[in-house]
Write an enzyme that holds these catalytic residues in place. Structure first.
Site, PDB file in Angstrom:
ATOM      1  N   GLU A  62     -10.014   1.789   3.988  1.00 48.57           N
ATOM      2  CA  GLU A  62      -9.734   2.965   3.162  1.00 48.57           C
ATOM      3  C   GLU A  62     -11.020   3.510   2.529  1.00 48.57           C
ATOM      4  O   GLU A  62     -11.281   4.718   2.559  1.00 48.57           O
ATOM      5  CB  GLU A  62      -8.721   2.582   2.092  1.00 48.57           C
ATOM      6  N   HIS A 111      -7.463  -3.677   4.494  1.00 43.37           N
ATOM      7  CA  HIS A 111      -6.880  -2.319   4.483  1.00 43.37           C
ATOM      8  C   HIS A 111      -7.634  -1.443   3.494  1.00 43.37           C
ATOM      9  O   HIS A 111      -8.025  -0.313   3.805  1.00 43.37           O
ATOM     10  CB  HIS A 111      -5.396  -2.420   4.109  1.00 43.37           C
ATOM     11  N   ASN A 112      -7.884  -1.971   2.294  1.00 43.98           N
ATOM     12  CA  ASN A 112      -8.596  -1.198   1.278  1.00 43.98           C
ATOM     13  C   ASN A 112     -10.052  -0.974   1.666  1.00 43.98           C
ATOM     14  O   ASN A 112     -10.631   0.071   1.367  1.00 43.98           O
ATOM     15  CB  ASN A 112      -8.513  -1.905  -0.071  1.00 43.98           C
ATOM     16  N   SER A 131       0.834  -1.208   0.000  1.00 47.04           N
ATOM     17  CA  SER A 131       0.000   0.000   0.000  1.00 47.04           C
ATOM     18  C   SER A 131       0.862   1.247   0.000  1.00 47.04           C
ATOM     19  O   SER A 131       1.949   1.267   0.567  1.00 47.04           O
ATOM     20  CB  SER A 131      -0.914   0.018   1.226  1.00 47.04           C
ATOM     21  N   LYS A 168      -4.354  -6.880   3.173  1.00 47.75           N
ATOM     22  CA  LYS A 168      -4.351  -5.748   2.240  1.00 47.75           C
ATOM     23  C   LYS A 168      -5.764  -5.456   1.735  1.00 47.75           C
ATOM     24  O   LYS A 168      -6.159  -4.302   1.563  1.00 47.75           O
ATOM     25  CB  LYS A 168      -3.419  -6.050   1.057  1.00 47.75           C
TER      26      LYS A 168
END
Length: 457
Positions: free
Chosen positions: A190, A186-187, A129, A183
């Site tokens: 986000e 994480h997105n 990222s 990940k």
């Protein structure tokens, strides 16, 4: 140390320069020869081309690498990853080599590939990222897989990744394909944070009549304290940008929001695992709603326009509500990661996961220390809880849309106040005899607790 990289697009090119700058010898390949030439030119300008070798095919790459080999893939997710892996097998990689998928692949594909290639080479995954800028100067790196192949390359990736207070933002967060799952989440976080900031902007702009400059100034003030984050900072910067005729840039942008799929994967996997992440799901659906006119249901989702109402907002209360809502978005994501880890037996370390997010990545924020303290910290935010209730109510009264703000308030309220689930379960038993459980733990039916002469038809 020698490493190979396949894929020299925007992320690959910038990661390559980072790797070389940190002292690694890099063998690089891209099916587009121009990409290799572009990378070589940039390396020459920056003075470290002697550590870069551009090759014309994968066979040459494999021949040049010292054994055991370490190969990174930064190619588009999907069939191309398998195509490259098959070509590398034909080129001569062996069981002692490690191949790391660094793209945005679905973690389920990573699990399948680990099994598929287990007798050919060691397959590992790593989520990266930070965008192009992060790849070049230090991204967040969420790796996973068995320790074998990672042991020889971890020291170098710890230097390549971003750092926070002297600690690297690289970590092997868990086993199997957990790096790509982390990940993905994480997105998802986000998505939620971006939407939450946009909703605060929307409330201030249309609900309170504030100018873009006034909102940017407020965001700057918040950033001077514990709310400082990358996403809040870029939002403030965007609101200050004007065109040549002094029109705010943000007012020139079409309202449709794009997506690449990781937010949707987050929502889908949360539903499959039965772990509630309503703020993250609401952010995905918020993007879908901006694209209503492009769907097959456009006609059925078109209504007459309505005017929003003006509301008075206490700005300090808004700050507190935003603070709590932001923390809860992260906590939902961490709950999903932990739930998946237990389900798949990945042994994901949440402390290491949070460390990778402290710098270099899109969701870096100063309040990650508060998130690391767990639910106990949030339980002490009594003023923020009241603020979130009040701001959510004020926002709804404006008539505008606040999907993440409302979902976050609902999430917290559901977990901290009496539930209404008992009536829903009673309804299920009434028409479908699905059963109920009493407070004493007894499983039975409504008809076991009371006599019903005749049910409603």
């Amino acid at each position: 140390m020698q490493v190979a990289l396949v894929g020299l697009g925007v992320m690959g090119k910038n990661l390559a320069l980072n790797l070389i700058e940190k002292g690694l010898n890099l063998v690089a390949y891209d099916k587009n020869p121009d990409a290799g030439e572009d990378l070589l030119s940039l390396a020459k300008k920056e003075g470290f081309a002697e550590r870069l070798h551009i090759v014309s095919d994968l066979s040459d790459m494999v021949r040049r690498l010292e054994t055991p080999r370490s190969i990174l893939l930064l190619v588009p997710a999907g069939e191309l990853v398998d195509k490259v892996c098959s070509e590398l097998i034909e080129a001569g990689v062996d069981i002692n080599d490690i191949i790391v998928d660094c793209g945005n692949s679905n973690y389920k594909d990573g699990i399948a590939r680990k099994l598929k290639y287990q007798n050919k080479f060691e397959f590992a995954t790593m989520g990266i990222s930070g965008g192009a800028e992060g790849a070049r100067h230090g991204p967040a790196m969420m790796a996973s897989g068995s320790e074998g192949g990672w042991e020889r390359i971890i020291p170098f990736f710890e230097k390549v990744a971003a750092s926070h207070n002297g600690e690297s933002c690289f970590a092997r967060v868990g086993q199997s394909a957990s790096g790509h799952f982390v990940k993905m989440v994480h997105n998802g976080i986000e998505y939620a944070l971006m939407q939450l900031i946009a909703e605060v902007y929307h409330l201030l702009r249309l609900g309170c009549g504030k100018s873009n400059d006034e909102i940017a100034a407020l965001f700057d003030t918040w950033s001077e304290g514990e709310l400082n984050s990358y996403l809040l900072s870029i939002s403030s910067h965007i609101l200050k940008l004007n065109s040549s005729d002094n029109t705010p840039i943000v007012d020139l942008i079409d309202n449709k929001v794009g997506a690449k799929g990781t937010g949707l994967w987050t929502a889908q996997n949360a539903l499959e695992l039965g772990i509630a992440v309503p703020s993250l799901v609401a952010a995905v659906q918020a993007r879908h709603l901006t694209n209503t006119q492009d769907t097959h249901a456009a006609l059925e989702m078109t209504y007459a326009a309505k005017q929003p109402a003006k509301v008075d907002i206490d700005l300090e209360e808004l700050r507190k509500a935003f603070h709590l809502a932001s923390l809860l978005c992260y906590r939902q994501g961490l709950a999903l990661i932990k739930g998946a880890s237990r389900s798949h037996q990945w042994k994901v370390d949440l402390a290491k996961t949070l460390q990778t997010w402290r710098a270099g990545c899109i969701i870096r924020a100063d309040y990650l220390d508060q998130i690391a303290e767990g639910n106990g910290f949030i339980d002490g935010l009594n003023d923020e809880v009241i603020a979130l209730r009040n701001i959510a109510a004020d926002a709804v009264r404006s008539g505008l849309a606040f999907p993440v703000l409302a979902a976050t308030q609902t999430y917290y309220a559901t977990l901290t106040t009496p539930s209404n689930g008992h009536l829903v379960q009673a309804q299920r038993d009434y028409f479908g005899e699905h059963g109920i459980k009493t407070h004493e733990g007894e499983t039975c039916h409504l008809t076991d607790l009371t006599h019903i002469d005749a049910k409603v038809r």
